[in-house]
Design a protein around this motif. Structure first.
Motif, mmCIF file in Angstrom:
data_model
loop_
_atom_site.group_PDB
_atom_site.id
_atom_site.type_symbol
_atom_site.label_atom_id
_atom_site.label_comp_id
_atom_site.label_asym_id
_atom_site.label_seq_id
_atom_site.Cartn_x
_atom_site.Cartn_y
_atom_site.Cartn_z
ATOM 1 N N VAL A 84 0.863 -1.181 0.000
ATOM 2 C CA VAL A 84 0.000 0.000 0.000
ATOM 3 C C VAL A 84 0.895 1.226 0.000
ATOM 4 C CG1 VAL A 84 -1.755 1.283 1.263
ATOM 5 C CG2 VAL A 84 -1.741 -1.202 1.373
ATOM 6 N N GLU A 85 0.615 2.183 -0.867
ATOM 7 C CA GLU A 85 1.392 3.422 -0.833
ATOM 8 C C GLU A 85 0.493 4.604 -1.165
ATOM 9 O OE1 GLU A 85 3.554 3.766 -5.091
ATOM 10 O OE2 GLU A 85 4.328 2.160 -3.800
ATOM 11 N N ALA A 86 0.813 5.725 -0.553
ATOM 12 C CA ALA A 86 0.091 6.964 -0.834
ATOM 13 C C ALA A 86 1.091 8.106 -0.896
ATOM 14 C CB ALA A 86 -0.959 7.253 0.232
ATOM 15 N N THR B 31 -4.583 21.755 5.869
ATOM 16 C CA THR B 31 -5.021 20.793 4.850
ATOM 17 C C THR B 31 -3.980 19.725 4.609
ATOM 18 O OG1 THR B 31 -6.427 22.422 3.725
ATOM 19 C CG2 THR B 31 -5.745 20.501 2.442
ATOM 20 N N MET B 32 -4.440 18.501 4.557
ATOM 21 C CA MET B 32 -3.646 17.336 4.172
ATOM 22 C C MET B 32 -4.023 17.002 2.735
ATOM 23 S SD MET B 32 -3.974 13.633 6.089
ATOM 24 C CE MET B 32 -3.107 12.161 5.594
ATOM 25 N N LEU B 33 -3.041 16.953 1.842
ATOM 26 C CA LEU B 33 -3.287 16.668 0.432
ATOM 27 C C LEU B 33 -2.793 15.261 0.091
ATOM 28 C CD1 LEU B 33 -2.194 19.998 -1.305
ATOM 29 C CD2 LEU B 33 -4.534 19.214 -0.871
ATOM 30 N N VAL B 34 -3.641 14.504 -0.593
ATOM 31 C CA VAL B 34 -3.274 13.159 -1.044
ATOM 32 C C VAL B 34 -3.285 13.170 -2.565
ATOM 33 C CG1 VAL B 34 -3.789 10.701 -0.937
ATOM 34 C CG2 VAL B 34 -4.380 12.200 1.003
ATOM 35 N N ASP B 35 -2.135 12.904 -3.163
ATOM 36 C CA ASP B 35 -2.002 12.931 -4.616
ATOM 37 C C ASP B 35 -2.444 11.617 -5.254
ATOM 38 O OD1 ASP B 35 -0.894 14.225 -7.111
ATOM 39 O OD2 ASP B 35 0.361 12.430 -7.031
ATOM 40 N N SER B 36 -2.195 10.498 -4.566
ATOM 41 C CA SER B 36 -2.568 9.203 -5.123
ATOM 42 C C SER B 36 -2.516 8.137 -4.048
ATOM 43 C CB SER B 36 -1.645 8.810 -6.282
ATOM 44 O OG SER B 36 -0.306 8.678 -5.829
ATOM 45 N N VAL B 37 -3.278 7.072 -4.260
ATOM 46 C CA VAL B 37 -3.234 5.874 -3.428
ATOM 47 C C VAL B 37 -3.133 4.686 -4.368
ATOM 48 C CG1 VAL B 37 -4.413 4.448 -1.705
ATOM 49 C CG2 VAL B 37 -4.677 6.936 -1.658
ATOM 50 N N TYR C 126 4.441 7.391 1.270
ATOM 51 C CA TYR C 126 4.422 6.622 2.506
ATOM 52 C C TYR C 126 3.833 5.245 2.183
ATOM 53 C CZ TYR C 126 5.055 11.305 4.358
ATOM 54 O OH TYR C 126 5.534 12.562 4.607
ATOM 55 N N TRP C 127 4.523 4.172 2.588
ATOM 56 C CA TRP C 127 4.127 2.856 2.126
ATOM 57 C C TRP C 127 4.190 1.819 3.234
ATOM 58 C CZ3 TRP C 127 8.041 -0.720 2.681
ATOM 59 C CH2 TRP C 127 9.349 -0.230 2.685
ATOM 60 N N MET C 128 3.475 0.716 2.990
ATOM 61 C CA MET C 128 3.463 -0.432 3.876
ATOM 62 C C MET C 128 3.432 -1.689 3.032
ATOM 63 S SD MET C 128 1.544 -3.096 5.344
ATOM 64 C CE MET C 128 0.008 -2.691 4.577
ATOM 65 N N GLU C 129 4.276 -2.662 3.362
ATOM 66 C CA GLU C 129 4.247 -3.965 2.711
ATOM 67 C C GLU C 129 3.893 -5.016 3.765
ATOM 68 O OE1 GLU C 129 7.672 -4.908 0.420
ATOM 69 O OE2 GLU C 129 7.309 -3.302 -1.041
#
Length: 271
Positions: free
Chosen positions: A118-120, A260-266, A198-201
């Motif tokens: 998972v990464e964002a 504000t927290m901005l999320v570009d992609s998941v 930021y990611w998790m495996e």
């Protein structure tokens, strides 16, 4: 990021849900043909015109402290959560009179994963009283509660975001709040206001998290106490939250709002 268990009414029928031995997903996009990574089975890039949130994400609402004595009331208003028209998911904490509003987003019931990556790509806010997080909860949260369902914190920061925080919460017989296994530290480059991945495996018996190209945390069952239980080889769903105040970041009266927290992609892919 401890969670207050949320009981939700029956979700609308989801004809696109695919059931498998390692995931329950809604395919939400296609990986780029030029992308050499493992093909993703969930992608959200938040493109298109400015609009209210839709798709795999649910905006949970309400106050009550959320288990951490937090000050905000979570809202589904476009003042607090929206697609901004510039390719981002925007989560904004605001002060309106004596009330602080923000947003808490979850994919519970619409998307979860057991194993994979998972990464964002996120731009985190910074300021007194702020607590943004990208994290995961076990799908059994409404049935068994917290911490029995397990929690994975991919990234959390507080206040000026000078340090990263990441880790897991596992159920523990001797502790009502379970066992926390975590890592904190100063990142190689500044986090606030800059996009980082930021990611998790998650693989059988192992969880790793990281920032960009750096692994910052690893956990296995060997890291748990004898009376703790590894509950992470099961489906987990995704969450974004922007909390204000509470036990950890402190007094919300001085909170730097709006923020504000901005999320570009998941992106979620199989390992």
């Amino acid at each position: 990021m401890m969670s207050r268990p949320v009981t939700r009414g029956t979700l609308a029928a989801l004809s696109a849900i695919v059931l498998g031995t390692t995931a329950c997903t809604i395919p939400f996009g296609d990986a780029s043909a030029e992308d050499t990574r493992q093909p993703a089975y969930f992608v959200d890039e938040f493109d298109g015109p400015a609009r209210p949130l839709r798709g795999a994400w649910i905006a949970e609402t309400g106050g009550g402290g959320w288990g951490n004595n937090e000050a905000q009331v979570y809202s589904d208003s476009t003042d607090n959560v929206r697609i901004d028209g510039a390719g981002h998911l925007a989560i904004t904490a605001r002060r309106v009179g004596d009330t602080i509003t923000s947003a808490r987003l979850t994919t519970q019931g619409r998307f979860s994963m057991t194993y994979g990556r998972v990464e964002a790509r996120i731009s985190l806010p910074a300021g007194a009283g702020l607590h943004p997080a990208f994290w995961m909860l076990g799908d059994g949260i409404d049935r068994v509660g917290w911490p029995e369902a397990g929690e994975i914190d991919i990234i959390e920061t507080i206040n000026q975001a000078t340090e990263y925080h990441t880790g897991i919460h596992a159920p523990q017989t001797s502790s009502r709040r379970g066992q926390t296994v975590s890592a904190s530290g100063r990142p190689p480059s500044a986090l606030p206001g800059t996009f980082h991945t930021y990611w998790m495996e998650k693989s059988p018996g192992r969880i790793e998290t990281g920032i960009d190209d750096t692994t910052v945390f690893t956990a296995t069952p060997a890291d748990l106490a004898a009376d703790s239980r590894w509950v992470f080889d099961s489906p987990f769903h995704l969450l974004f939250t922007l909390a204000v105040g509470g036990n950890w970041p402190g007094d919300p009266e001085t909170a730097a709002l709006p923020a504000t927290m901005l999320v570009d992609s998941v992106r979620v892919s199989r390992s």
